[in-house]
Design a protein around this motif. Structure first.
Motif, PDB file in Angstrom:
ATOM      1  N   SER A  34       1.209  -1.288  -0.076  1.00 35.85           N
ATOM      2  CA  SER A  34       0.205   0.180  -0.067  1.00 35.85           C
ATOM      3  C   SER A  34       0.770   0.450  -0.113  1.00 35.85           C
ATOM      4  O   SER A  34       0.882   2.184  -0.694  1.00 35.85           O
ATOM      5  CB  SER A  34      -0.333   0.298   1.542  1.00 35.85           C
ATOM      6  N   THR A  35       1.530   1.422   1.059  1.00 34.15           N
ATOM      7  CA  THR A  35       2.873   2.695   1.257  1.00 34.15           C
ATOM      8  C   THR A  35       3.559   1.891   2.386  1.00 34.15           C
ATOM      9  O   THR A  35       3.452   1.338   2.871  1.00 34.15           O
ATOM     10  CB  THR A  35       1.808   3.712   2.030  1.00 34.15           C
ATOM     11  N   LYS A  36       5.122   3.297   1.514  1.00 33.85           N
ATOM     12  CA  LYS A  36       6.282   2.879   2.231  1.00 33.85           C
ATOM     13  C   LYS A  36       6.081   3.137   3.924  1.00 33.85           C
ATOM     14  O   LYS A  36       6.384   2.905   4.752  1.00 33.85           O
ATOM     15  CB  LYS A  36       6.972   3.842   1.871  1.00 33.85           C
ATOM     16  N   ASP A  37       5.141   4.052   4.494  1.00 34.52           N
ATOM     17  CA  ASP A  37       5.117   3.870   5.551  1.00 34.52           C
ATOM     18  C   ASP A  37       4.046   2.683   6.337  1.00 34.52           C
ATOM     19  O   ASP A  37       4.354   2.294   7.931  1.00 34.52           O
ATOM     20  CB  ASP A  37       4.209   5.298   5.720  1.00 34.52           C
ATOM     21  N   SER A  71      -1.269   2.097  -3.311  1.00 35.34           N
ATOM     22  CA  SER A  71      -2.521   2.348  -3.023  1.00 35.34           C
ATOM     23  C   SER A  71      -3.063   1.515  -4.051  1.00 35.34           C
ATOM     24  O   SER A  71      -3.527   1.853  -5.089  1.00 35.34           O
ATOM     25  CB  SER A  71      -3.997   3.083  -2.760  1.00 35.34           C
ATOM     26  N   GLY A  72      -3.538   0.296  -3.463  1.00 37.80           N
ATOM     27  CA  GLY A  72      -4.354  -0.958  -4.293  1.00 37.80           C
ATOM     28  C   GLY A  72      -5.654  -0.149  -5.044  1.00 37.80           C
ATOM     29  O   GLY A  72      -6.023  -0.465  -5.915  1.00 37.80           O
ATOM     30  N   ARG A 122      -3.156  -7.894  -4.643  1.00 39.05           N
ATOM     31  CA  ARG A 122      -1.957  -7.233  -5.066  1.00 39.05           C
ATOM     32  C   ARG A 122      -1.928  -6.717  -6.254  1.00 39.05           C
ATOM     33  O   ARG A 122      -1.092  -5.891  -6.420  1.00 39.05           O
ATOM     34  CB  ARG A 122      -0.822  -8.031  -4.865  1.00 39.05           C
ATOM     35  N   VAL A 123      -3.158  -6.828  -7.268  1.00 38.19           N
ATOM     36  CA  VAL A 123      -2.410  -6.548  -7.897  1.00 38.19           C
ATOM     37  C   VAL A 123      -4.218  -5.158  -8.313  1.00 38.19           C
ATOM     38  O   VAL A 123      -3.492  -3.887  -8.056  1.00 38.19           O
ATOM     39  CB  VAL A 123      -3.186  -7.640  -9.115  1.00 38.19           C
ATOM     40  N   ALA A 124      -5.404  -5.011  -7.095  1.00 32.34           N
ATOM     41  CA  ALA A 124      -6.104  -4.070  -7.476  1.00 32.34           C
ATOM     42  C   ALA A 124      -6.866  -4.381  -6.142  1.00 32.34           C
ATOM     43  O   ALA A 124      -7.240  -5.867  -5.936  1.00 32.34           O
ATOM     44  CB  ALA A 124      -6.293  -3.668  -8.083  1.00 32.34           C
TER      45      ALA A 124
END
Length: 404
Positions: A34-37, A71-72, A122-124
């Motif tokens: 999703s995000t690096k955070d 983000s997915g 993991r695709v969306a």
């Protein structure tokens, strides 16, 4: 898949007994965090690769790795837009040949035959997006395989498992949006600011805000509230431009001319623009209330935000910071704006400003009393009733036109 009802004798030696692939198998990995955070890409991406690799053939390796830190909920064209330096700084050991959109653009050129991912989200997370990706790849003969799906069995069973997984991903997405929206609503109700502070304010950390929950993953952003800018002229400038719209029914171009003519009184970085003026006039935060959900940023079109109806805005139950204008004054300004956009007739003072403008002069307010206002028109001081009667406006216009 071979038939369950084979021939009565061994026909394996015949040339067409087994299908021969017209192109060599070439499999790539597809992943996402999703995000690096909120997730740790340096551990999550290699874990996804390890799980997806279980569906490789014996002796086979991935011919490419396509993964995003996005983000997915975003469509493919909005994914993977971060600079390569950002990805390098994550120190993910898995190589990266691009993101999801790169995979869609280059799959046929690279001769990809299979795309392996840990699971469909993991695709969306949006089912339509993942279905679209599968459809686009299928059109060029690429099969998408998810590692969490069963091996063998019927096609209907495999498809049922896949669709259930995609429905669960979309339900999770919707639940996350609901929870996120609920949190943002409470954020606004408590008087904390969203986004960039308006021109007359700055945002400061609220020292009275409760501390973040212990054990929270990711960096906690401090709660901030609005306070007046250190330069008090900004408050005065904001109040004046709102008054020019509310009382004198001026359009943005006329307001810009007035503000720009006296930069020492109405300071601004750069220059006054149409968007700055209209944005300030329309900004309800100038009333002292905290307001959220004025725009819908996720519209499916990159860089495009849609204005939400006022009925969907979230207002703090009480003023949260110093007000530039009252609620009633703000409402009146919006009504004037609506009238101007509907080509409402020009008011008396607007006609005076137009006549002055034709002579290269500006009209500025010097002083206001309860019933009259003193204006500076070029080098002259003129006192007129408030509001300006049509007869007085016509007299001033004639004097301007007859002046040498």
């Amino acid at each position: 898949m071979d038939s369950l009802f084979g021939p009565p004798i061994d026909l394996a030696g015949l040339p067409n007994f087994a299908r021969v692939e017209s192109r060599p198998r070439r499999t790539v990995f597809c992943g996402r965090v999703s995000t690096k955070d909120q997730q740790n890409p340096s551990s999550s991406i290699p874990r996804q690769v390890s799980l997806a690799a279980q569906r490789l053939k014996d002796g086979e390796e991935f011919a490419g790795h396509f993964w995003d830190v996005e983000s997915g909920m975003l469509p493919p064209e909005s994914r993977g837009l971060g600079p390569q330096e950002m990805y390098d700084a994550l120190h993910v050991k898995t190589p990266r040949d691009g993101g999801l959109q790169d995979l869609l653009d280059r799959a046929e050129l690279l001769g990809v035959t299979h795309v392996l991912a840990e699971r469909s989200d993991r695709v969306a997370r949006a089912m339509l997006t993942s279905l679209t990706v599968e459809h686009e790849l299928q059109k060029i003969g690429v099969e998408v395989v998810y590692a969490n799906e069963p091996i063998g069995g019927t096609e209907s069973g495999r498809l049922r498992t896949r669709r259930y997984g995609q429905v669960e991903a979309e339900l999770f997405r919707t639940a996350m949006l609901e929870m996120s929206m609920g949190g943002q609503v409470q954020h606004a109700i408590n008087g904390w600011n969203h986004g960039i502070p308006p021109y007359p304010y700055i945002a400061v950390v609220d020292k009275d805000a409760p501390p973040p929950a212990p054990g929270r993953f990711g960096e906690a952003r401090p709660k901030k509230k609005l306070v007046p800018h250190a330069d008090p002229r900004r408050f005065d400038a904001s109040r004046e431009l709102c008054r020019l719209r509310r009382e004198e029914h001026l359009k943005a171009a006329d307001i810009i001319a007035i503000l720009s003519a006296d930069r020492s009184r109405y300071p601004i970085e750069g220059r006054w623009t149409h968007n700055r003026v209209e944005g300030l006039i329309a900004n309800p935060k100038l009333t002292g209330y905290q307001v959220y959900n004025r725009k819908a940023s996720r519209t499916g079109r990159p860089g495009f935000s849609r204005w939400n109806p006022i009925s969907q805005w979230v207002w703090s139950p009480r003023p949260a910071h110093d007000a530039v204008v009252s609620l009633e004054e703000w409402k009146a300004a919006q009504e004037v704006t609506a009238g101007l956009r509907a080509n409402a007739p020009d008011g008396p003072l607007l006609r005076i400003r137009a006549a002055a403008g034709r002579r290269g002069l500006t009209v500025t307010v010097v002083e206001k009393t309860g019933s009259h206002t003193r204006y500076r028109i070029g080098g002259r001081l003129v006192v007129m009733p408030d509001p300006v009667p049509d007869a007085v406006a016509q007299q001033v216009i004639e004097e301007l036109e007859n002046a040498a």
